[in-house]
Structure formats: C-alpha cells, structure tokens
Scaffold this active site. Structure first.
Site, PDB file in Angstrom:
ATOM      1  N   ALA A  15       0.813  -1.222   0.000  1.00  0.00           N
ATOM      2  CA  ALA A  15       0.000   0.000   0.000  1.00  0.00           C
ATOM      3  C   ALA A  15       0.846   1.270   0.000  1.00  0.00           C
ATOM      4  CB  ALA A  15      -0.939  -0.019   1.205  1.00  0.00           C
ATOM      5  N   ARG A  17       2.290   2.494  -2.635  1.00  0.00           N
ATOM      6  CA  ARG A  17       2.093   3.186  -3.920  1.00  0.00           C
ATOM      7  C   ARG A  17       1.020   2.456  -4.707  1.00  0.00           C
ATOM      8  NH1 ARG A  17       5.843  -0.097  -7.269  1.00  0.00           N
ATOM      9  NH2 ARG A  17       7.202  -1.109  -5.777  1.00  0.00           N
ATOM     10  N   TYR A 159       2.346 -14.333 -15.178  1.00  0.00           N
ATOM     11  CA  TYR A 159       1.421 -13.477 -14.419  1.00  0.00           C
ATOM     12  C   TYR A 159      -0.027 -13.979 -14.559  1.00  0.00           C
ATOM     13  CZ  TYR A 159      -0.858  -8.966 -13.187  1.00  0.00           C
ATOM     14  OH  TYR A 159      -1.634  -7.976 -12.624  1.00  0.00           O
ATOM     15  N   VAL A 160      -0.429 -14.322 -15.780  1.00  0.00           N
ATOM     16  CA  VAL A 160      -1.801 -14.783 -16.039  1.00  0.00           C
ATOM     17  C   VAL A 160      -2.090 -16.052 -15.233  1.00  0.00           C
ATOM     18  CG1 VAL A 160      -3.398 -15.609 -17.816  1.00  0.00           C
ATOM     19  CG2 VAL A 160      -1.793 -13.771 -18.357  1.00  0.00           C
ATOM     20  N   ALA A 162      -0.703 -17.118 -12.459  1.00  0.00           N
ATOM     21  CA  ALA A 162      -0.798 -16.901 -11.005  1.00  0.00           C
ATOM     22  C   ALA A 162      -2.102 -16.201 -10.638  1.00  0.00           C
ATOM     23  CB  ALA A 162       0.403 -16.100 -10.522  1.00  0.00           C
TER      24      ALA A 162
HETATM   25  N1  LIG Z   1      -2.201  -1.074 -12.041  1.00  0.00           N
HETATM   26  C1  LIG Z   1      -2.771  -1.875 -12.920  1.00  0.00           C
HETATM   27  O1  LIG Z   1      -2.954  -1.532 -14.096  1.00  0.00           O
HETATM   28  C2  LIG Z   1      -3.244  -3.244 -12.508  1.00  0.00           C
HETATM   29  C3  LIG Z   1      -4.041  -3.959 -13.412  1.00  0.00           C
HETATM   30  C4  LIG Z   1      -4.506  -5.212 -13.054  1.00  0.00           C
HETATM   31  C5  LIG Z   1      -4.175  -5.743 -11.818  1.00  0.00           C
HETATM   32  N2  LIG Z   1      -3.391  -5.045 -10.970  1.00  0.00           N
HETATM   33  C6  LIG Z   1      -3.073  -5.660  -9.666  1.00  0.00           C
HETATM   34  O2  LIG Z   1      -3.250  -4.703  -8.642  1.00  0.00           O
HETATM   35  C7  LIG Z   1      -2.322  -4.934  -7.587  1.00  0.00           C
HETATM   36  C8  LIG Z   1      -1.531  -3.657  -7.326  1.00  0.00           C
HETATM   37  O3  LIG Z   1      -0.817  -3.308  -8.506  1.00  0.00           O
HETATM   38  P1  LIG Z   1      -0.106  -1.889  -8.672  1.00  0.00           P
HETATM   39  O4  LIG Z   1      -0.095  -1.595 -10.131  1.00  0.00           O
HETATM   40  O5  LIG Z   1      -0.738  -0.913  -7.753  1.00  0.00           O
HETATM   41  O6  LIG Z   1       1.387  -2.243  -8.172  1.00  0.00           O
HETATM   42  P2  LIG Z   1       2.623  -1.281  -7.802  1.00  0.00           P
HETATM   43  O7  LIG Z   1       2.303   0.136  -8.067  1.00  0.00           O
HETATM   44  O8  LIG Z   1       3.816  -1.884  -8.458  1.00  0.00           O
HETATM   45  O9  LIG Z   1       2.777  -1.430  -6.202  1.00  0.00           O
HETATM   46  C9  LIG Z   1       3.235  -2.626  -5.679  1.00  0.00           C
HETATM   47  C10 LIG Z   1       3.163  -2.564  -4.167  1.00  0.00           C
HETATM   48  O10 LIG Z   1       3.517  -3.854  -3.654  1.00  0.00           O
HETATM   49  C11 LIG Z   1       4.514  -3.685  -2.667  1.00  0.00           C
HETATM   50  N3  LIG Z   1       5.383  -4.848  -2.584  1.00  0.00           N
HETATM   51  C12 LIG Z   1       6.317  -5.281  -3.462  1.00  0.00           C
HETATM   52  N4  LIG Z   1       6.905  -6.403  -3.016  1.00  0.00           N
HETATM   53  C13 LIG Z   1       6.326  -6.681  -1.817  1.00  0.00           C
HETATM   54  C14 LIG Z   1       6.505  -7.701  -0.850  1.00  0.00           C
HETATM   55  N5  LIG Z   1       7.397  -8.696  -1.054  1.00  0.00           N
HETATM   56  N6  LIG Z   1       5.768  -7.665   0.272  1.00  0.00           N
HETATM   57  C15 LIG Z   1       4.868  -6.669   0.496  1.00  0.00           C
HETATM   58  N7  LIG Z   1       4.645  -5.676  -0.390  1.00  0.00           N
HETATM   59  C16 LIG Z   1       5.368  -5.695  -1.534  1.00  0.00           C
HETATM   60  C17 LIG Z   1       5.260  -2.419  -3.034  1.00  0.00           C
HETATM   61  O11 LIG Z   1       5.879  -1.922  -1.847  1.00  0.00           O
HETATM   62  P3  LIG Z   1       7.280  -1.076  -1.856  1.00  0.00           P
HETATM   63  O12 LIG Z   1       6.949   0.233  -2.549  1.00  0.00           O
HETATM   64  O13 LIG Z   1       7.592  -0.885  -0.419  1.00  0.00           O
HETATM   65  O14 LIG Z   1       8.269  -1.886  -2.605  1.00  0.00           O
HETATM   66  C18 LIG Z   1       4.098  -1.558  -3.527  1.00  0.00           C
HETATM   67  O15 LIG Z   1       3.452  -0.936  -2.448  1.00  0.00           O
HETATM   68  C19 LIG Z   1      -1.469  -6.115  -8.033  1.00  0.00           C
HETATM   69  O16 LIG Z   1      -1.966  -7.303  -7.479  1.00  0.00           O
HETATM   70  C20 LIG Z   1      -1.617  -6.110  -9.547  1.00  0.00           C
HETATM   71  O17 LIG Z   1      -1.399  -7.383 -10.109  1.00  0.00           O
HETATM   72  C21 LIG Z   1      -2.914  -3.799 -11.282  1.00  0.00           C
END
Ligand SMILES: NC(=O)c1ccc[n+]([C@@H]2O[C@H](COP(=O)([O-])OP(=O)(O)OC[C@H]3O[C@@H](n4cnc5c(N)ncnc54)[C@H](OP(=O)(O)O)[C@@H]3O)[C@@H](O)[C@H]2O)c1
Length: 250
Positions: A15, A17, A159-160, A162
């Site tokens: 959470a 970012r 990714y798909v 998982a």
């Molecule tokens: N954004 C999209 O377009 C999109 C689309 C479909 C699905 N999703 C899904 O939505 C979710 C969030 O995606 P997002 O785009 O917001 O990702 P993101 O911006 O890359 O943020 C990832 C977050 O996960 C944290 N993280 C990384 N490794 C970790 C670990 N080992 N333990 C705990 N936290 C960890 C990071 O923390 P640090 O900053 O501290 O490293 C960061 O807060 C994911 O499940 C993704 O698959 C996103």
C-alpha cells in the site's frame, strides 16, 4: 445500507504506492483503521499514513514481505498489538515485478515468482488473520486479480497463470469459510495507470474500452469498499471486473 467501516481494522498489502495506496485511503475515509503494508518504501507508506491522518483517518505503516512466513507472522502480530484488535478486512494487493516473457524465455522460477505473490502470500496472510475472523464470525478477504485471466494476455503467462490460480483459491476459500460469515472475493482491475506506468502510452488500450476512458485507482478503491462494507454481506466467491467493460466481448 451502510458503506461505513467504523470500528473495523483493514490490512492492505503493498500500500505504499499504486492501487494499494488508494485502496487504503478509501477504506480509511470510510472509518476503518488501516494497516498500510509496504516492503521497501517506508517513506511512501508513512506519507500515506500522514495523508490519511490529515483527513481525520487512522492508519499505521507496517513493513513486511508478504512472501515470507516469519515476516507475515510479525506483520500480523504488530498490527494486532498496535490496533488492539484483529484484522477484519484483508486486501491481498501486493505485487512484485511482472516481467513480460515468451514461452521460450520463461523458466519455472518465473512462474514460482508470481505464485509467491498471488498464491503463497494470500495463503500466509489468510492463515494468520483467520483465527480472529473465525472468532468474530465475520471477515472480508479481497484478492486483487486482473483482467489478464479473461484476456489470456500473450507473453505474460507467468502473471496470467498466477492470477488464475488466485481465482481458484478465491472460490474454494469462499465455500470453506462461508459458514463463518467470512466472504472471499476477487476484484479484477483493467489497465489502471499508476506510478510505474508513467511513461506508457495508453491510447490504444483506451480506444477498446466500452466506457471510453482509462480506469483510475479510485475505481478499484470504490469496489473494494463495496465488498468490504455491509453492502457486500451476501456476496462471496465472486470475480468482479472493474475495467470499464473491457472484457465484455469475452
Ligand atoms: N495497475 C494496474 O494496471 C493493474 C491492473 C490489473 C491488476 N493489478 C493488480 O493490482 C495490484 C496492485 O498493482 P499496482 O499496479 O498498484 O502495483 P505497484 O504500483 O507496483 O505497487 C506494488 C506494491 O507492492 C509492494 N510490494 C512489493 N513487493 C512486496 C513484498 N514482497 N511484500 C509486500 N509488499 C510488496 C510495493 O511496496 P514497496 O513500494 O515498499 O516496494 C508496492 O506498495 C497487483 O496485485 C496487480 O497485479 C494492477
């Protein structure tokens, strides 16, 4: 029907970012005490906590690698100590890098790396929060999936696969936990630009979205709030696409 979460404790993984940050703010605005989990980026997580507090909400930043059993145990212990309660709402959101790789390029390790985030982490976290939820006979587990499962996105089978596995466990856990009034659901975002997408051109994707716009993180926050609140009382085992209708033709 109330969308308020007063008196509830929510844990949002990843959470600091992206979507997790906005999900946290939405749940805090609704009255929940939110655990803002992060892996590396303390400053971002603390900035989010301060932002929530400046709007009258309550949040606590707690570090923890969601893929590591000991780290998850510590995270939940600290969360329970600091909130003097147990977790009512678990949002499995954290993700690591999602490399785009052809079949020829992929190794088994690439598959395992994604399973660690979308299967192992939800399992560790769910096991850790279940005693509290079972005792209260109430709980919400919300897995953040992706539309890629329906799209069958090529060169991204790590990714798909998982995310598809995450859908399977969502449905199985929903059946298993229903008698405790614990609901388990999955929200599937479309392409929602966040910090890591800053340089990306979104025009081609947007042109295919029936609602004619890109999603914004608040769209996901709203869906999580709906399922986390009393409005979601009778919804479990479901997979909700939040993508402007992008997978309508499938
Ligand atoms: N954004 C999209 O377009 C999109 C689309 C479909 C699905 N999703 C899904 O939505 C979710 C969030 O995606 P997002 O785009 O917001 O990702 P993101 O911006 O890359 O943020 C990832 C977050 O996960 C944290 N993280 C990384 N490794 C970790 C670990 N080992 N333990 C705990 N936290 C960890 C990071 O923390 P640090 O900053 O501290 O490293 C960061 O807060 C994911 O499940 C993704 O698959 C996103």
């Amino acid at each position: 029907m109330s969308h308020r979460l007063n008196g509830k404790v929510a844990l949002v993984t990843g959470a600091s970012r992206g979507l997790g940050k906005h999900i946290s703010k939405t749940l805090a605005d609704a009255g929940a005490t939110v655990i803002v989990n992060y892996a590396n980026n303390y400053k971002n997580a603390q900035d989010m906590v301060d932002f929530i507090a400046s709007d009258g909400g309550r949040a606590i930043a707690i570090q923890g690698d969601v893929r590591d059993e000991e780290s998850v145990e510590k995270l939940i212990k600290q969360a329970e100590e600091k909130t003097q309660g147990s977790i009512d709402i678990l949002v499995n959101n954290a993700t690591g890098p999602q490399p785009v790789l052809s079949i020829e390029e992929l190794t088994w390790q690439d598959y395992l790396a994604q399973l660690e985030f979308f299967v192992k982490a939800p399992l560790l976290l769910t096991k850790a929060v279940l005693p509290g939820m079972k005792e209260k006979k109430n709980g919400r587990i919300i897995n953040i999936g992706s539309e890629v499962v329906q799209l069958g996105t090529p060169n991204h089978s790590n990714y798909v696969m998982a995310k598809a596995a995450q859908l399977g466990l969502t449905r199985s856990w929903a059946n298993e936990l229903g008698s405790f009034s614990i609901t388990v659901n999955m929200i599937n975002p479309g392409f929602i630009p966040v910090e890591r997408h800053e340089a990306e051109d979104t025009s081609e994707y947007r042109s295919g979205v029936p609602l004619g716009r890109m999603g914004v993180p608040q769209d996901i926050g709203n869906a999580v709030l709906f399922l986390a609140s009393d409005a979601g009382n009778f919804i479990t085992g479901q997979s909700l696409s939040v993508n402007g209708g992008n997978t309508l033709g499938i």
